[in-house]
Design an enzyme around this catalytic site. Structure first.
Site, PDB file in Angstrom:
ATOM      1  N   ILE A   1       0.860  -1.192   0.000  1.00 25.63           N
ATOM      2  CA  ILE A   1       0.000   0.000   0.000  1.00 25.63           C
ATOM      3  C   ILE A   1       0.891   1.236   0.000  1.00 25.63           C
ATOM      4  CG2 ILE A   1      -1.810   1.227   1.280  1.00 25.63           C
ATOM      5  CD1 ILE A   1      -2.711  -1.574   2.314  1.00 25.63           C
TER       6      ILE A   1
ATOM      7  N   HIS B   1       9.240   3.857  -0.627  1.00 23.27           N
ATOM      8  CA  HIS B   1       9.565   2.469  -0.315  1.00 23.27           C
ATOM      9  C   HIS B   1       8.664   1.542  -1.140  1.00 23.27           C
ATOM     10  CE1 HIS B   1      11.356  -0.486   2.282  1.00 23.27           C
ATOM     11  NE2 HIS B   1      10.213  -0.866   2.810  1.00 23.27           N
TER      12      HIS B   1
ATOM     13  N   PHE C   1       0.728 -14.092  -9.532  1.00 21.51           N
ATOM     14  CA  PHE C   1       0.923 -12.804  -8.854  1.00 21.51           C
ATOM     15  C   PHE C   1      -0.397 -12.313  -8.241  1.00 21.51           C
ATOM     16  CE2 PHE C   1       1.459  -8.111  -8.956  1.00 21.51           C
ATOM     17  CZ  PHE C   1       2.604  -8.015  -8.196  1.00 21.51           C
TER      18      PHE C   1
HETATM   19  N1  INI Z   1       5.628  -5.045   2.770  1.00 20.12           N
HETATM   20  C1  INI Z   1       4.402  -5.308   2.276  1.00 20.12           C
HETATM   21  O1  INI Z   1       4.057  -6.485   2.053  1.00 20.12           O
HETATM   22  N2  INI Z   1       3.527  -4.279   2.030  1.00 20.12           N
HETATM   23  C2  INI Z   1       3.868  -2.973   2.249  1.00 20.12           C
HETATM   24  O2  INI Z   1       3.008  -2.089   2.007  1.00 20.12           O
HETATM   25  C3  INI Z   1       5.155  -2.669   2.748  1.00 20.12           C
HETATM   26  N3  INI Z   1       5.555  -1.308   2.978  1.00 20.12           N
HETATM   27  O3  INI Z   1       4.768  -0.389   2.714  1.00 20.12           O
HETATM   28  O4  INI Z   1       6.662  -1.050   3.425  1.00 20.12           O
HETATM   29  C4  INI Z   1       6.042  -3.762   3.017  1.00 20.12           C
HETATM   30  N4  INI Z   1       7.287  -3.544   3.513  1.00 20.12           N
HETATM   31  C5  INI Z   1       8.064  -4.606   4.110  1.00 20.12           C
HETATM   32  C6  INI Z   1       8.906  -5.370   3.087  1.00 20.12           C
HETATM   33  O5  INI Z   1       8.093  -6.178   2.281  1.00 20.12           O
HETATM   34  C7  INI Z   1       9.914  -6.288   3.774  1.00 20.12           C
HETATM   35  O6  INI Z   1       9.240  -7.214   4.590  1.00 20.12           O
HETATM   36  C8  INI Z   1      10.923  -5.531   4.641  1.00 20.12           C
HETATM   37  O7  INI Z   1      11.529  -4.485   3.909  1.00 20.12           O
HETATM   38  C9  INI Z   1      12.038  -6.501   5.121  1.00 20.12           C
HETATM   39  O8  INI Z   1      12.785  -7.008   4.009  1.00 20.12           O
END
Ligand code: INI
Length: 161
Positions: free
Chosen positions: A83, A89, A114
């Site tokens: 989201i 990020h 996917f």
């Molecule tokens: N991971 C998600 O699945 N959805 C998100 O929206 C998200 N955001 O917004 O940061 C997210 N971040 C975590 C990422 O997938 C990893 O788990 C983390 O960076 C560790 O490697």
């Protein structure tokens, strides 16, 4: 004579891996429920569905890779919710996740499906995680079954030629 392969649901037992991300679990849990619903409606027994949770969407490709490499599954379904909110990020997480999953399908010649929502806000994500129609988990599970059937028939066609 035109030869056409239509999309079909396989008439055989299928073994399905689902890899789901914990991040935004309140959304992803609904995608998982939608996927189970679609698979079971089409005859996949619960014991043939293997669900693994990962921390976030970024981790989906690695674990999907392990599941695909095991040779035990006819398809791997990746479910998650990225989201946007206010952070760039988003682009890195969503981009790497989709790129990684697409590469896996080609590397393993296996349907790697996917089912990761990429939305601007929570409302849009929840809209795509509703019950029945309109649930991306449900739709991706159908796509997984259709791809299994398609690959089965393409392999059989090639063997016969
Ligand atoms: N991971 C998600 O699945 N959805 C998100 O929206 C998200 N955001 O917004 O940061 C997210 N971040 C975590 C990422 O997938 C990893 O788990 C983390 O960076 C560790 O490697």
């Amino acid at each position: 004579m035109v030869s056409e392969l239509a999309l079909e649901i396989p008439q055989r037992d299928c073994n399905i891996a689902i890899v789901a991300s914990e991040f935004n679990r309140f959304v992803v849990q609904q995608l998982v429920a939608g996927a189970y619903d679609a698979l079971q409606r089409h005859g996949v027994s619960e014991s043939d569905i293997h669900l693994v949770w990962v921390p976030g969407a970024f981790e989906l490709p690695l674990v999907a890779d392990v599941m695909a490499a095991s040779g035990r599954h006819d398809a791997v379904i990746a479910l998650g919710a990225v989201i946007r909110g206010a952070t760039p990020h988003f682009d890195f997480v969503a981009g790497e996740c989709s790129r990684g999953l697409a590469q896996l399908a080609l590397r393993h010649s296996l349907p790697v499906i996917f089912g990761v929502l990429t939305t601007d806000d929570v409302d849009q994500a929840l809209e795509r995680a509703g019950s029945g129609a309109g649930n991306t988990g449900f739709d991706t599970a159908i796509a997984a079954l259709q791809m299994i059937s398609l690959l089965d028939r393409l392999e059989t066609n090639e063997e016969q030629q």
